[in-house]
Design an enzyme around this catalytic site. Sequence first.
Site, PDB file in Angstrom:
ATOM      1  N   CYS A  28     -62.612  10.666  51.491  1.00  0.00           N
ATOM      2  CA  CYS A  28     -63.547   9.538  51.516  1.00  0.00           C
ATOM      3  C   CYS A  28     -63.295   8.581  52.683  1.00  0.00           C
ATOM      4  CB  CYS A  28     -63.505   8.771  50.204  1.00  0.00           C
ATOM      5  SG  CYS A  28     -61.982   7.851  49.960  1.00  0.00           S
ATOM      6  N   ASP A  36     -82.077  38.773  30.732  1.00  0.00           N
ATOM      7  CA  ASP A  36     -82.835  38.056  29.704  1.00  0.00           C
ATOM      8  C   ASP A  36     -84.214  38.671  29.519  1.00  0.00           C
ATOM      9  OD1 ASP A  36     -81.536  34.745  30.469  1.00  0.00           O
ATOM     10  OD2 ASP A  36     -80.877  36.292  29.063  1.00  0.00           O
ATOM     11  N   ARG A  83     -52.970  33.270  21.011  1.00  0.00           N
ATOM     12  CA  ARG A  83     -52.394  31.939  20.879  1.00  0.00           C
ATOM     13  C   ARG A  83     -53.425  30.853  21.174  1.00  0.00           C
ATOM     14  NH1 ARG A  83     -50.073  28.297  24.460  1.00  0.00           N
ATOM     15  NH2 ARG A  83     -48.375  27.089  23.600  1.00  0.00           N
ATOM     16  N   CYS A  99     -57.779   8.849  53.772  1.00  0.00           N
ATOM     17  CA  CYS A  99     -58.062   9.900  52.790  1.00  0.00           C
ATOM     18  C   CYS A  99     -59.041  10.909  53.395  1.00  0.00           C
ATOM     19  CB  CYS A  99     -58.657   9.285  51.525  1.00  0.00           C
ATOM     20  SG  CYS A  99     -59.297  10.525  50.386  1.00  0.00           S
ATOM     21  N   TYR A 119     -41.115  38.528  16.936  1.00  0.00           N
ATOM     22  CA  TYR A 119     -39.954  37.633  17.087  1.00  0.00           C
ATOM     23  C   TYR A 119     -40.096  36.285  16.380  1.00  0.00           C
ATOM     24  CZ  TYR A 119     -42.924  35.894  20.910  1.00  0.00           C
ATOM     25  OH  TYR A 119     -43.977  35.408  21.651  1.00  0.00           O
ATOM     26  N   LYS A 152     -37.137  37.083  27.027  1.00  0.00           N
ATOM     27  CA  LYS A 152     -38.438  36.415  26.975  1.00  0.00           C
ATOM     28  C   LYS A 152     -39.423  37.396  27.606  1.00  0.00           C
ATOM     29  CE  LYS A 152     -40.822  32.108  27.901  1.00  0.00           C
ATOM     30  NZ  LYS A 152     -42.024  32.526  28.639  1.00  0.00           N
ATOM     31  N   GLU A 187     -45.000  39.199  20.853  1.00  0.00           N
ATOM     32  CA  GLU A 187     -45.581  39.315  22.180  1.00  0.00           C
ATOM     33  C   GLU A 187     -46.257  40.667  22.380  1.00  0.00           C
ATOM     34  OE1 GLU A 187     -45.064  36.505  23.596  1.00  0.00           O
ATOM     35  OE2 GLU A 187     -45.445  36.717  25.750  1.00  0.00           O
ATOM     36  N   LYS A 214     -34.622  30.560  32.018  1.00  0.00           N
ATOM     37  CA  LYS A 214     -35.420  31.327  32.976  1.00  0.00           C
ATOM     38  C   LYS A 214     -34.543  32.029  34.009  1.00  0.00           C
ATOM     39  CE  LYS A 214     -39.646  30.452  31.694  1.00  0.00           C
ATOM     40  NZ  LYS A 214     -40.586  29.924  32.636  1.00  0.00           N
ATOM     41  N   CYS A 261     -64.177   7.615  45.843  1.00  0.00           N
ATOM     42  CA  CYS A 261     -63.604   8.826  46.438  1.00  0.00           C
ATOM     43  C   CYS A 261     -64.075  10.068  45.684  1.00  0.00           C
ATOM     44  CB  CYS A 261     -62.086   8.748  46.414  1.00  0.00           C
ATOM     45  SG  CYS A 261     -61.312  10.229  47.058  1.00  0.00           S
ATOM     46  N   LEU A 268     -42.227  26.846  24.716  1.00  0.00           N
ATOM     47  CA  LEU A 268     -40.780  26.649  24.745  1.00  0.00           C
ATOM     48  C   LEU A 268     -40.386  25.720  25.872  1.00  0.00           C
ATOM     49  CD1 LEU A 268     -39.676  30.380  24.349  1.00  0.00           C
ATOM     50  CD2 LEU A 268     -39.313  28.563  22.675  1.00  0.00           C
ATOM     51  N   LYS A 270     -32.388  30.774  20.178  1.00  0.00           N
ATOM     52  CA  LYS A 270     -32.912  30.081  18.990  1.00  0.00           C
ATOM     53  C   LYS A 270     -31.770  29.781  18.036  1.00  0.00           C
ATOM     54  CE  LYS A 270     -37.121  32.797  19.466  1.00  0.00           C
ATOM     55  NZ  LYS A 270     -37.834  34.000  19.043  1.00  0.00           N
ATOM     56  N   ASP A 330     -42.686  38.928  29.138  1.00  0.00           N
ATOM     57  CA  ASP A 330     -43.775  38.365  29.935  1.00  0.00           C
ATOM     58  C   ASP A 330     -45.093  39.026  29.518  1.00  0.00           C
ATOM     59  OD1 ASP A 330     -45.003  36.795  31.747  1.00  0.00           O
ATOM     60  OD2 ASP A 330     -44.302  37.870  33.524  1.00  0.00           O
ATOM     61  N   CYS A 367     -54.787   7.513  48.002  1.00  0.00           N
ATOM     62  CA  CYS A 367     -56.058   7.030  48.507  1.00  0.00           C
ATOM     63  C   CYS A 367     -56.417   5.762  47.741  1.00  0.00           C
ATOM     64  CB  CYS A 367     -57.113   8.110  48.271  1.00  0.00           C
ATOM     65  SG  CYS A 367     -58.790   7.492  48.310  1.00  0.00           S
ATOM     66  N   ALA A 397     -81.246  36.510  34.721  1.00  0.00           N
ATOM     67  CA  ALA A 397     -82.675  36.387  34.441  1.00  0.00           C
ATOM     68  C   ALA A 397     -83.276  37.762  34.134  1.00  0.00           C
ATOM     69  CB  ALA A 397     -83.385  35.755  35.624  1.00  0.00           C
ATOM     70  N   GLU A 417     -32.410  36.612  23.112  1.00  0.00           N
ATOM     71  CA  GLU A 417     -33.272  37.791  23.246  1.00  0.00           C
ATOM     72  C   GLU A 417     -34.128  37.636  24.497  1.00  0.00           C
ATOM     73  OE1 GLU A 417     -35.043  36.050  19.755  1.00  0.00           O
ATOM     74  OE2 GLU A 417     -37.010  36.758  20.407  1.00  0.00           O
TER      75      GLU A 417
HETATM   76  S1  IVH Z   1     -40.337  32.152  20.518  1.00  0.00           S
HETATM   77  C1  IVH Z   1     -41.598  28.498  18.278  1.00  0.00           C
HETATM   78  N1  IVH Z   1     -39.457  34.346  21.649  1.00  0.00           N
HETATM   79  O1  IVH Z   1     -42.992  32.444  25.466  1.00  0.00           O
HETATM   80  C2  IVH Z   1     -41.172  29.386  19.377  1.00  0.00           C
HETATM   81  N2  IVH Z   1     -41.363  33.297  22.587  1.00  0.00           N
HETATM   82  O2  IVH Z   1     -43.056  29.785  26.597  1.00  0.00           O
HETATM   83  C3  IVH Z   1     -42.134  30.445  19.645  1.00  0.00           C
HETATM   84  N3  IVH Z   1     -42.308  34.491  24.496  1.00  0.00           N
HETATM   85  O3  IVH Z   1     -45.842  31.339  23.787  1.00  0.00           O
HETATM   86  C4  IVH Z   1     -41.817  31.271  20.776  1.00  0.00           C
HETATM   87  N4  IVH Z   1     -40.888  36.158  24.502  1.00  0.00           N
HETATM   88  O4  IVH Z   1     -45.623  33.841  24.197  1.00  0.00           O
HETATM   89  C5  IVH Z   1     -40.367  33.367  21.681  1.00  0.00           C
HETATM   90  N5  IVH Z   1     -38.604  36.317  22.514  1.00  0.00           N
HETATM   91  C6  IVH Z   1     -39.512  35.343  22.540  1.00  0.00           C
HETATM   92  C7  IVH Z   1     -40.536  35.317  23.501  1.00  0.00           C
HETATM   93  C8  IVH Z   1     -41.438  34.269  23.499  1.00  0.00           C
HETATM   94  C9  IVH Z   1     -41.952  35.621  25.081  1.00  0.00           C
HETATM   95  C10 IVH Z   1     -43.442  33.646  24.928  1.00  0.00           C
HETATM   96  C11 IVH Z   1     -44.398  33.269  23.835  1.00  0.00           C
HETATM   97  C12 IVH Z   1     -44.524  31.766  23.911  1.00  0.00           C
HETATM   98  C13 IVH Z   1     -43.983  31.482  25.254  1.00  0.00           C
HETATM   99  C14 IVH Z   1     -43.395  30.111  25.326  1.00  0.00           C
END
Ligand code: IVH
Length: 704
Positions: free
Chosen positions: A425, A49, A151, A422, A240, A130, A188, A328, A452, A95, A304, A132, A446, A46, A128
């Site tokens: 409720c 504003d 994304r 429950c 990638y 993944k 990424e 993973k 509820c 994925l 891939k 983070d 429940c 407020a 390759e």
């Molecule tokens: S390929 C069509 N490669 O993982 C496939 N994804 O769980 C597109 N990510 O949203 C993804 N490293 O943000 C690919 N070497 C890698 C990756 C990767 C990380 C992430 C990406 C995606 C998510 C899917």
Amino acid sequence: MTKPDEIAVEELTAETAKIELQRLAEDIARHDTLYHQNDAPEVSDAEYDALRNRNAAIEAQFPDLVREDSPSLRVGAVAAEKFDKVTHAVPMLSLSNAFNDEDVSEFCSRIRRFLNLPEDELLAMTAEPKIDGLSASLRYENGQLVSGATRGDGQVGENVTENLKTVKDIPHRLSGQGWPQVVEVRGEVYMTHADFTALNDRQAAAGKQAYVNPRNTAAGSLRQLDPAMTAARPLKFFAYAWGEMSEEPWTTQMGAVEQMAAWGFAINPQMKRCESVAQMLEVYRGIEEQRASLGYDIDGVVYKVDRLDWQRRLGFVSRAPRWATAHKFPAEKATTVLRDIEIQVGRTGALTPVAKLDPVTVGGVVVSNATLHNEDEIERKDVRIGDTVTIQRAGDVIPQVLGHVPERRPADATPFTFPDLCPACGSHAVRDHNAKTGKLDAVRRCTGGLICPAQAVERLKHFVSRNAYDIEGLGIKQIEAFYEDGLIQRLSDIFTLRQRDERSLKKLKDREGYGETSARNLFDAIDERRNVSLDRFIFALGMRHVGETTARLLARTYGTMEALNDALVAASDRENDAWADLVNIDGIGEVVAEAIVDFFAEGHNQEVLQALLAEVSPEPLEAVAAQSPVSGKTVVFTGSLEQMTRDEAKAMAERLGAKVAGSVSKKTDLVVAGPGAGSKLKKATDLGVEVTDEDGWFVLIGEA
Ligand code: IVH
């Protein structure tokens, strides 16, 4: 003397107005920074504003004095809070996961089956890390970077071009020459451990709070409103994947990534081409061993299919490609003390025990809640309050309690009695018998249904969640507060909020945490979502067993909400054709069909639905390929197919917008019959349904 900021607007002179406008420009800019970049506002909405209003009023009186840096010329602070939306021409997918060696081997077998590859045919895969971080899509036209987006939900992301331009690994112009006119490179964005530590050292030196982990920090940095703030937090990028391409100058995954390197992108040096499952697993173990010394966070290995013609044939299931998976790393574990068990009631009434824990860091994230799944699990693991328990956190999933540590059990550890009422409720909570197996369901539910409050709130939360209505400014916290105050109790209440607010004496703008602008923004955000696509709408209803995939199937099959409602109401009579049609949809089994029909047959649900439909108009799904000769048609494949596998045929038909059914009826438009076709072919002939063979199918869809 009265200070300029105390003078009423009408009484300002040109001179005092000038001073005042300068003060306001500076103040508002400072508050913007505090609010957007530091997450630490000093004034209420407020008050903020009021500053902007005063600025506008003075400018109206002294138009010649409007400053170049006036807040009124910048996109309104709250509007600037949002980035423009970008619709991805090619969706950004997620994925599927593999958790162990068998999953990886099964992933490859599935691909072999789908493509019908002989045993001795080489199936090469790339492997390759993944990363983070968070994915981004970069669009180049004639070699020049024109836009960059996050994304988002995979379909629509945010335009963060200016911020992405501050990332050193991202070329503003592609190296070399002869690039396709349109190139979309994806990859990424991440932060290295070294940069993260340095950033936290700076935070500490400035007496500020430390950031939690590199991933969240990278995500926060990329969404800064001021690119200078992004630039101050060093981000990196690995390429990638790709999106829209005016032409694809490559035939393999490896080739594509190498081309990107030639264009000036950083690519991951660990990426390798593998020729067998054994080699894939070898690369996985190699990367796992190096995990700690890579200098950035990774949470698995992505495989891939290397051949892109195969990738195209394999296509997608739901939101993930069939040709890739993420293997993973094992989840991270920790031990801590279980202080209490709370029962949470979900939107379908399921009672879930949640462990309340002494906070503990697992894989860089502080965990104080974990799921105990259900009462049988508590018993099986013999977990008692006061126990030291082992918990595990894998990726983004909710942490779970694995079991207790027997040596550390205190004498007064108390077993937990699961309630049969429950907690929200007071209705009876029961465990049903599964009609098919005769077994007791693991989940206690429940029976309170609509009365509820917990179910109602959860339903609302689901309704506004990211893959459902996704209303900006209306998240879990707001839903809880609005529900409690009686502002939003039914789904339709969301859409009548503005109208009720106009008549109400207790305005939203006067609520704590709101102001004129934020209230208006919320109403606008709600209005903006009155026409979401039908599949989102169906998903948002939160029917049991109806996830996004089933919602999309239903939307595609029935086309409009009206047709869907009519058909499902009719289907409650199992003799009606509508029931047969529903069960006949490939991908919808009896259990799911029953849950859907039950939902539509329930009077209360119809009330909720009709009230909602008075406010919103779900848009029929745009046919996947509107021009395809089979879009909207119902196709049945029968007999043996020789040029494609059954799965591939189905995926292809769906990609072209057709519905694939398991059996022939009056509603069938086309039967594709291979050698050995029997009763289905006969029925088609009897009913006068068009019949073709595999070659005819390829001619029809224009791929002969
Ligand atoms: S390929 C069509 N490669 O993982 C496939 N994804 O769980 C597109 N990510 O949203 C993804 N490293 O943000 C690919 N070497 C890698 C990756 C990767 C990380 C992430 C990406 C995606 C998510 C899917």
